[in-house]
Design a protein around this motif. Sequence first.
Motif, mmCIF file in Angstrom:
data_model
loop_
_atom_site.group_PDB
_atom_site.id
_atom_site.type_symbol
_atom_site.label_atom_id
_atom_site.label_comp_id
_atom_site.label_asym_id
_atom_site.label_seq_id
_atom_site.Cartn_x
_atom_site.Cartn_y
_atom_site.Cartn_z
ATOM 1 N N ILE A 155 0.901 -1.207 -0.007
ATOM 2 C CA ILE A 155 0.072 0.094 -0.077
ATOM 3 C C ILE A 155 0.831 1.120 -0.020
ATOM 4 O O ILE A 155 1.863 1.113 0.766
ATOM 5 N N ILE A 156 0.482 2.187 -0.873
ATOM 6 C CA ILE A 156 1.224 3.440 -0.625
ATOM 7 C C ILE A 156 0.313 4.554 -0.287
ATOM 8 O O ILE A 156 -0.734 4.694 -0.845
ATOM 9 N N ASP A 157 0.756 4.980 1.037
ATOM 10 C CA ASP A 157 -0.336 5.834 1.541
ATOM 11 C C ASP A 157 0.412 7.044 2.204
ATOM 12 O O ASP A 157 1.703 7.088 2.603
ATOM 13 N N GLY A 158 -0.393 8.093 2.323
ATOM 14 C CA GLY A 158 0.106 9.308 2.736
ATOM 15 C C GLY A 158 0.902 10.209 1.939
ATOM 16 O O GLY A 158 1.303 11.496 2.053
ATOM 17 N N LEU A 159 0.784 9.889 0.611
ATOM 18 C CA LEU A 159 1.413 10.875 -0.570
ATOM 19 C C LEU A 159 0.447 11.812 -0.914
ATOM 20 O O LEU A 159 -0.714 11.892 -0.976
ATOM 21 N N GLN A 160 0.982 13.166 -0.580
ATOM 22 C CA GLN A 160 0.224 14.277 -0.988
ATOM 23 C C GLN A 160 -0.101 14.373 -2.537
ATOM 24 O O GLN A 160 0.639 15.281 -3.078
ATOM 25 N N MET A 161 -0.974 14.123 -3.116
ATOM 26 C CA MET A 161 -1.441 13.915 -4.486
ATOM 27 C C MET A 161 -2.364 14.854 -5.052
ATOM 28 O O MET A 161 -3.399 14.420 -4.357
ATOM 29 N N SER A 162 -2.196 15.483 -6.170
ATOM 30 C CA SER A 162 -3.355 16.608 -6.688
ATOM 31 C C SER A 162 -3.550 15.872 -7.843
ATOM 32 O O SER A 162 -2.456 15.925 -8.647
ATOM 33 N N PHE A 163 -4.892 15.612 -8.419
ATOM 34 C CA PHE A 163 -4.844 15.196 -9.769
ATOM 35 C C PHE A 163 -5.678 16.298 -10.459
ATOM 36 O O PHE A 163 -6.478 17.073 -9.955
ATOM 37 N N TYR A 164 -5.651 16.558 -11.890
ATOM 38 C CA TYR A 164 -6.170 17.755 -12.498
ATOM 39 C C TYR A 164 -6.879 16.948 -13.718
ATOM 40 O O TYR A 164 -6.193 16.305 -14.513
ATOM 41 N N ASP A 165 -7.943 16.807 -13.810
ATOM 42 C CA ASP A 165 -8.716 16.435 -14.997
ATOM 43 C C ASP A 165 -8.274 17.026 -16.291
ATOM 44 O O ASP A 165 -8.430 18.249 -16.454
ATOM 45 N N ILE A 166 -8.213 15.984 -17.236
ATOM 46 C CA ILE A 166 -7.895 16.152 -18.516
ATOM 47 C C ILE A 166 -8.942 15.948 -19.576
ATOM 48 O O ILE A 166 -9.421 16.892 -20.234
ATOM 49 N N LYS A 167 -9.870 14.755 -19.107
ATOM 50 C CA LYS A 167 -10.846 14.303 -20.220
ATOM 51 C C LYS A 167 -11.464 13.426 -19.598
ATOM 52 O O LYS A 167 -11.027 12.291 -18.969
ATOM 53 N N LYS A 168 -12.927 13.525 -19.690
ATOM 54 C CA LYS A 168 -13.847 12.066 -19.190
ATOM 55 C C LYS A 168 -13.808 11.213 -20.327
ATOM 56 O O LYS A 168 -13.860 11.469 -21.328
ATOM 57 N N LEU A 169 -13.326 9.828 -19.911
ATOM 58 C CA LEU A 169 -13.363 8.482 -20.866
ATOM 59 C C LEU A 169 -14.362 7.911 -20.333
ATOM 60 O O LEU A 169 -15.055 7.878 -18.928
ATOM 61 N N PRO A 170 -14.740 6.772 -21.116
ATOM 62 C CA PRO A 170 -16.033 5.644 -20.492
ATOM 63 C C PRO A 170 -15.367 5.220 -19.293
ATOM 64 O O PRO A 170 -16.394 4.639 -18.484
ATOM 65 N N ALA A 171 -14.200 4.860 -18.934
ATOM 66 C CA ALA A 171 -13.642 4.102 -17.787
ATOM 67 C C ALA A 171 -13.414 4.867 -16.714
ATOM 68 O O ALA A 171 -12.992 4.496 -15.577
ATOM 69 N N GLY A 172 -13.600 6.095 -16.716
ATOM 70 C CA GLY A 172 -13.315 7.347 -15.685
ATOM 71 C C GLY A 172 -12.630 8.614 -16.212
ATOM 72 O O GLY A 172 -12.289 8.466 -17.321
ATOM 73 N N MET A 173 -12.302 9.315 -15.426
ATOM 74 C CA MET A 173 -11.786 10.504 -15.632
ATOM 75 C C MET A 173 -10.229 10.450 -16.004
ATOM 76 O O MET A 173 -9.461 9.623 -15.146
ATOM 77 N N PHE A 174 -9.567 10.925 -16.915
ATOM 78 C CA PHE A 174 -8.174 10.869 -17.205
ATOM 79 C C PHE A 174 -7.718 12.178 -16.791
ATOM 80 O O PHE A 174 -7.962 13.115 -17.015
ATOM 81 N N SER A 175 -6.602 11.698 -15.812
ATOM 82 C CA SER A 175 -6.130 12.960 -14.995
ATOM 83 C C SER A 175 -4.641 13.003 -14.954
ATOM 84 O O SER A 175 -4.002 11.644 -14.742
ATOM 85 N N LEU A 176 -4.142 14.015 -14.844
ATOM 86 C CA LEU A 176 -2.559 14.247 -14.619
ATOM 87 C C LEU A 176 -2.248 14.553 -12.984
ATOM 88 O O LEU A 176 -3.000 15.290 -12.612
ATOM 89 N N GLY A 177 -1.398 13.834 -12.315
ATOM 90 C CA GLY A 177 -1.226 14.205 -10.776
ATOM 91 C C GLY A 177 0.121 14.568 -10.423
ATOM 92 O O GLY A 177 1.319 14.357 -11.345
ATOM 93 N N ILE A 178 0.414 15.351 -9.481
ATOM 94 C CA ILE A 178 1.299 15.752 -8.847
ATOM 95 C C ILE A 178 1.675 15.854 -7.645
ATOM 96 O O ILE A 178 0.513 16.398 -7.089
ATOM 97 N N ALA A 179 2.774 15.261 -6.846
ATOM 98 C CA ALA A 179 2.908 15.561 -5.445
ATOM 99 C C ALA A 179 4.254 16.149 -5.391
ATOM 100 O O ALA A 179 5.369 15.831 -5.895
ATOM 101 N N ILE A 180 4.089 17.366 -4.721
ATOM 102 C CA ILE A 180 5.475 18.045 -4.530
ATOM 103 C C ILE A 180 6.168 17.766 -3.150
ATOM 104 O O ILE A 180 5.324 17.932 -2.150
ATOM 105 N N LEU A 181 7.060 17.107 -3.001
ATOM 106 C CA LEU A 181 7.661 16.724 -1.862
ATOM 107 C C LEU A 181 8.540 17.765 -1.174
ATOM 108 O O LEU A 181 8.641 17.799 -0.004
#
Length: 173
Positions: free
Chosen positions: A117-143
């Motif tokens: 399990i990967i836990d505690g990572l402060q990740m923000s996701f930015y939605d790019i486009k809605k696809l049939p299987a869910g939202m396609f997004s890019l994420g970044i965590a600034i350490l």
Amino acid sequence: MDLRKLLSILHGEWMDLEDSTFLDLIQKAPDSEVSRFYRGDDRTPEVIKEKGFVPFENAKEEDKIHFLNAICKLKKNELLDFVGWNQVRDHREMAETGRYFVSTSLTDCQKGHYAYIIDGLQMSFYDIKKLPAGMFSLGIAILNESESIRAIKLNDNEVLFLDAIPPKFIKHI
């Protein structure tokens, strides 16, 4: 954009792209959210404790940024091709490019002898486009000022990391 051309960016191929869309997204960052990810892996917990989850092949920093900018400019059918590629990337021709990513899940572990399990990572996701299987997004965590972790959320369950996931966020379950 042809899928091979897109993935070749991680090998250092350069393409002319307009403005740096990914960096623009970061400027409009929503508040970070604590995200939890899962991964199945055949490596032992002792091995993972040393370096964490690291892509088998690390692209150059400028190639990662260029790749993310290209992803932001893809049309819906091109994004669907990319998502589909990930589902069949064990095909010999495409498998090499898959070495640039660490694949994780949002709901359960993939195949592998050990579950993590990967836990505690402060990740923000930015939605790019809605696809049939869910939202396609890019994420970044600034350490810190010089280190970040970038990811691509393909759908409601799968996330590909372009950067190493440090061991401090990883627990064997």
